[in-house]
Motif scaffolding. Structure first.
Motif, short mmCIF file in Angstrom:
data_model
loop_
_atom_site.label_atom_id
_atom_site.label_comp_id
_atom_site.label_asym_id
_atom_site.label_seq_id
_atom_site.Cartn_x
_atom_site.Cartn_y
_atom_site.Cartn_z
N THR A 156 -112.78 -118.24 -79.23
CA THR A 156 -111.54 -118.14 -78.47
C THR A 156 -110.90 -119.52 -78.31
OG1 THR A 156 -112.61 -118.50 -76.33
CG2 THR A 156 -112.52 -116.24 -77.15
N PRO A 157 -109.57 -119.57 -78.13
CA PRO A 157 -108.92 -120.87 -77.89
C PRO A 157 -109.51 -121.60 -76.70
CG PRO A 157 -107.28 -119.20 -78.39
CD PRO A 157 -108.58 -118.47 -78.23
N GLU A 158 -109.86 -120.85 -75.66
CA GLU A 158 -110.45 -121.47 -74.47
C GLU A 158 -111.80 -122.10 -74.80
OE1 GLU A 158 -107.51 -118.49 -73.40
OE2 GLU A 158 -109.32 -118.39 -74.64
N ALA A 159 -112.60 -121.41 -75.62
CA ALA A 159 -113.91 -121.95 -75.99
C ALA A 159 -113.77 -123.19 -76.85
CB ALA A 159 -114.72 -120.89 -76.73
N ALA A 160 -112.81 -123.17 -77.78
CA ALA A 160 -112.59 -124.33 -78.63
C ALA A 160 -112.14 -125.53 -77.79
CB ALA A 160 -111.54 -124.02 -79.70
N ALA A 161 -111.21 -125.29 -76.88
CA ALA A 161 -110.71 -126.38 -76.04
C ALA A 161 -111.81 -126.96 -75.18
CB ALA A 161 -109.56 -125.86 -75.16
N ALA A 162 -112.64 -126.09 -74.60
CA ALA A 162 -113.71 -126.56 -73.71
C ALA A 162 -114.78 -127.33 -74.47
CB ALA A 162 -114.32 -125.37 -72.98
N SER A 163 -114.85 -127.15 -75.78
CA SER A 163 -115.90 -127.78 -76.59
C SER A 163 -115.60 -129.23 -76.93
CB SER A 163 -116.11 -126.99 -77.89
OG SER A 163 -116.50 -125.67 -77.62
N PHE A 164 -114.32 -129.61 -76.86
CA PHE A 164 -113.91 -130.92 -77.36
C PHE A 164 -113.92 -132.00 -76.28
CE2 PHE A 164 -111.64 -128.51 -80.80
CZ PHE A 164 -112.39 -129.03 -81.84
N THR A 165 -114.31 -133.19 -76.69
CA THR A 165 -114.09 -134.39 -75.90
C THR A 165 -112.92 -135.13 -76.53
OG1 THR A 165 -116.44 -134.61 -75.32
CG2 THR A 165 -115.08 -136.60 -75.18
N VAL A 166 -111.92 -135.50 -75.70
CA VAL A 166 -110.73 -136.19 -76.20
C VAL A 166 -110.90 -137.69 -76.00
CG1 VAL A 166 -108.22 -136.41 -76.02
CG2 VAL A 166 -109.33 -134.19 -75.59
N ARG A 167 -110.66 -138.45 -77.06
CA ARG A 167 -110.74 -139.91 -76.98
C ARG A 167 -109.46 -140.52 -77.52
NH1 ARG A 167 -115.96 -138.31 -78.54
NH2 ARG A 167 -117.63 -139.10 -77.18
N SER A 168 -109.18 -141.74 -77.07
CA SER A 168 -108.01 -142.45 -77.58
C SER A 168 -108.30 -143.94 -77.61
CB SER A 168 -106.79 -142.20 -76.70
OG SER A 168 -106.96 -142.85 -75.44
N GLY A 169 -107.41 -144.67 -78.30
CA GLY A 169 -107.50 -146.13 -78.28
C GLY A 169 -108.84 -146.65 -78.74
N THR A 170 -109.37 -147.63 -78.01
CA THR A 170 -110.63 -148.26 -78.36
C THR A 170 -111.77 -147.25 -78.40
OG1 THR A 170 -109.87 -150.30 -77.31
CG2 THR A 170 -112.21 -150.15 -77.79
N GLU A 171 -111.68 -146.20 -77.55
CA GLU A 171 -112.73 -145.19 -77.53
C GLU A 171 -112.87 -144.50 -78.88
OE1 GLU A 171 -111.78 -142.50 -74.42
OE2 GLU A 171 -112.57 -143.77 -72.82
N VAL A 172 -111.74 -144.26 -79.56
CA VAL A 172 -111.79 -143.60 -80.86
C VAL A 172 -112.56 -144.46 -81.85
CG1 VAL A 172 -110.43 -142.74 -82.80
CG2 VAL A 172 -109.63 -142.36 -80.48
N ALA A 173 -112.16 -145.72 -81.96
CA ALA A 173 -112.81 -146.62 -82.91
C ALA A 173 -114.28 -146.82 -82.56
CB ALA A 173 -112.08 -147.96 -82.95
N GLU A 174 -114.56 -147.04 -81.28
CA GLU A 174 -115.95 -147.30 -80.88
C GLU A 174 -116.84 -146.09 -81.17
OE1 GLU A 174 -118.36 -148.62 -76.84
OE2 GLU A 174 -116.29 -149.28 -77.13
N HIS A 175 -116.31 -144.89 -80.93
CA HIS A 175 -117.09 -143.68 -81.21
C HIS A 175 -117.34 -143.53 -82.71
CE1 HIS A 175 -118.66 -139.61 -80.95
NE2 HIS A 175 -117.77 -139.25 -81.87
N LEU A 176 -116.29 -143.65 -83.52
CA LEU A 176 -116.45 -143.47 -84.96
C LEU A 176 -117.37 -144.53 -85.54
CD1 LEU A 176 -115.80 -142.08 -87.62
CD2 LEU A 176 -113.77 -143.54 -87.80
N PHE A 177 -117.24 -145.78 -85.10
CA PHE A 177 -118.10 -146.85 -85.63
C PHE A 177 -119.56 -146.59 -85.25
CE2 PHE A 177 -114.41 -150.17 -85.43
CZ PHE A 177 -113.68 -149.37 -86.30
N ALA A 178 -119.79 -146.06 -84.05
CA ALA A 178 -121.16 -145.71 -83.64
C ALA A 178 -121.70 -144.56 -84.49
CB ALA A 178 -121.20 -145.34 -82.16
N VAL A 179 -120.84 -143.57 -84.76
CA VAL A 179 -121.24 -142.44 -85.61
C VAL A 179 -121.62 -142.93 -87.00
CG1 VAL A 179 -120.37 -140.40 -86.82
CG2 VAL A 179 -119.94 -140.68 -84.37
#
Length: 463
Positions: A84-107
């Motif tokens: 469901t759209p609600e389940a998909a939305a609840a599953s995601f963590t939203v990141r922006s800015g430095t958080e995006v780069a820091e997360h991807l680099f850690a991954v």
């Protein structure tokens, strides 16, 4: 421009929920870019323990465009995966800015993996970018982000003990399997799948002395994979696989190729567990064990068959674990056997990730800061012009009684002296202005993304 990531991983979800969410994920990137105009680019990472979308959104700082795009993406993910759209939305963590780069680099560096320090993920990140390029869905910002992630991963691999640990799900699984079967040089293995994990499994098996390796694939790629990796090919139908299992010690299954089952089960709601056919089911494994026992005759019972299921979309039916003489390890059980990593090593790697992310973000946000610095430099030049004019006027007054006027050389010397003094005093102001501009740009973007995250929780969208 706003750089945004929607991520779901084994940290936030159990593997069953993650599997449902990422079903059909391969088409999401193309669909998002094709149907949501503000999204300039997207890269999708879908692995055994994560499903992540990286978005380059062309949006004003009021955030309406980002909020709409975020909700739209959640709906598309829901539609493709059968949740469901609600389940998909609840599953995601939203990141922006430095958080995006820091997360991807850690991954990319293996710091966010089930097995900390695993190296396969670096290749998966590179392939995600390559697939985005092939689909025409990447952007300049995403290219820079993912290329920097790969460079950071390599640097961490070279500079820390994390890179030399040789950790991976494949290695953990083979170490675990080795406790319950014949020595690897005496063993026979079957690999299900022809992707990156299959290649890693071949290399890891050979490193342990196992050279009797065969491969099975429903995709028709078994023969070409066998030829390029120097293995045997089992075939492409279930019976050939069952026959091969009769004298096999180890199965490494990593295809993630579960398919819609034919017949009535194909009508089950998309995403439901029963609508997916396993590559290897309990009945097939039991039949293979019966054949092995029949061939053995009066000899001792055949050794245990160890099966490693490394696929997020499980290749192997869980009830296979109930077949006598079979040991089944899936992703969840392998994670519990993963070796611990020294805290100091992880801290060193994370510090490198933070530094790389901060540098990337400063470069990305530098346009706003550069504009502020240019304005400051223009102001300094105006100040220089005024001070040079005043100095020349004073020099003219001093020379006038002698019937002289300032020369071009006098003008140049005064200008150099004034400019040197003004620019020397300007350094601290440039640093401060640049820092302030960066902070304001980050704060504005963060406010946009907070609104986007609130909107994500409010799906579905009808506008």
């Amino acid at each position: 421009m706003v750089l945004l990531s929607l991520t779901a991983s084994h940290h936030e979800l159990d593997l069953d929920a993650l599997e449902r969410l990422s079903t059909g994920s391969l088409s999401v990137g193309r669909t998002v870019v094709g149907s949501c105009r503000p999204v300039q680019g997207t890269v999708v990472i879908s692995t055994c323990n994560r499903f992540e979308l990286y978005l380059d959104v062309d949006a004003p700082l009021d955030g309406d465009t980002v909020r709409h795009a975020t909700r739209h993406v959640a709906e598309l993910v829901a539609e493709s995966s059968g949740v469901t759209p609600e389940a998909a939305a609840a599953s995601f963590t939203v990141r922006s800015g430095t958080e995006v780069a820091e997360h991807l680099f850690a991954v990319a560096s293996g710091l966010d993996s089930m097995v900390v320090g695993e190296r396969e993920i670096a290749g998966q990140v590179k392939r995600a970018l390559a697939e985005s390029r092939a689909d025409g869905t990447t952007s300049k910002t995403l290219e820079l982000l993912f290329q920097t992630a790969s460079r950071t991963s390599k640097r961490i691999g070279r500079s820390t003990a994390l890179g030399g640990a040789g950790r991976s799900l494949v290695a953990v699984g083979l170490d675990l399997a080795g406790r319950s079967m014949r020595p690897y040089p005496l063993s026979r293995a079957v690999i299900i799948g022809t992707g990156a994990y299959a290649g890693a499994a071949v290399a890891a098996l050979r490193a342990r002395g196992c050279n009797d390796i065969r491969v099975y694939s429903q995709s028709g790629r078994a023969q070409s994979f066998a030829a390029s990796h120097g293995t045997g090919a089992v075939g492409v139908d279930t019976e050939s696989l069952v026959e091969a299992l009769g004298d096999t010690d180890l199965v490494v299954s990593c295809s993630g190729a579960r398919r819609r089952a034919p017949g009535p089960t194909a009508e089950v709601v998309p995403g439901a567990e029963a609508s997916l056919a396993y590559v290897l089911d309990a009945a097939s494994v039991a039949r293979a064990r019966d054949r092995a026992a029949a061939r053995a005759g009066d000899e001792p019972e055949p050794d245990a068959l160890v099966i490693l299921d490394l696929a997020l979309h499980r290749d192997v039916e869980p009830s296979v674990a109930d077949v006598e003489g079979v040991l089944l390890y899936d992703l969840a059980s392998l994670t519990t056997h993963a070796p611990a990593t020294e805290r100091v090593v992880v801290d060193q790697a994370r510090a490198m990730v933070r530094d790389a992310a901060a540098l990337f973000e400063e470069t990305r946000m530098g346009r706003a800061a550069d504009a502020a610095v240019v304005e400051l430099l223009d102001e300094a030049e105006r100040e220089v012009a005024v001070e040079v004019g005043d100095a020349l006027a004073r020099l003219s007054a001093e020379l006038a009684p002698h019937g002289q006027v300032p020369t071009a050389s006098d003008h140049d010397e005064i200008a150099r002296s004034v400019r040197r003094r003004v620019h020397a005093a300007l350094h601290d102001r440039i640093v401060a202005v640049r820092a302030t501009a960066l902070a304001e740009a980050r704060a504005a973007e963060a406010a946009v993304v907070r609104g986007a995250e609130r909107a994500l929780r409010a799906v579905p969208v009808t506008d």
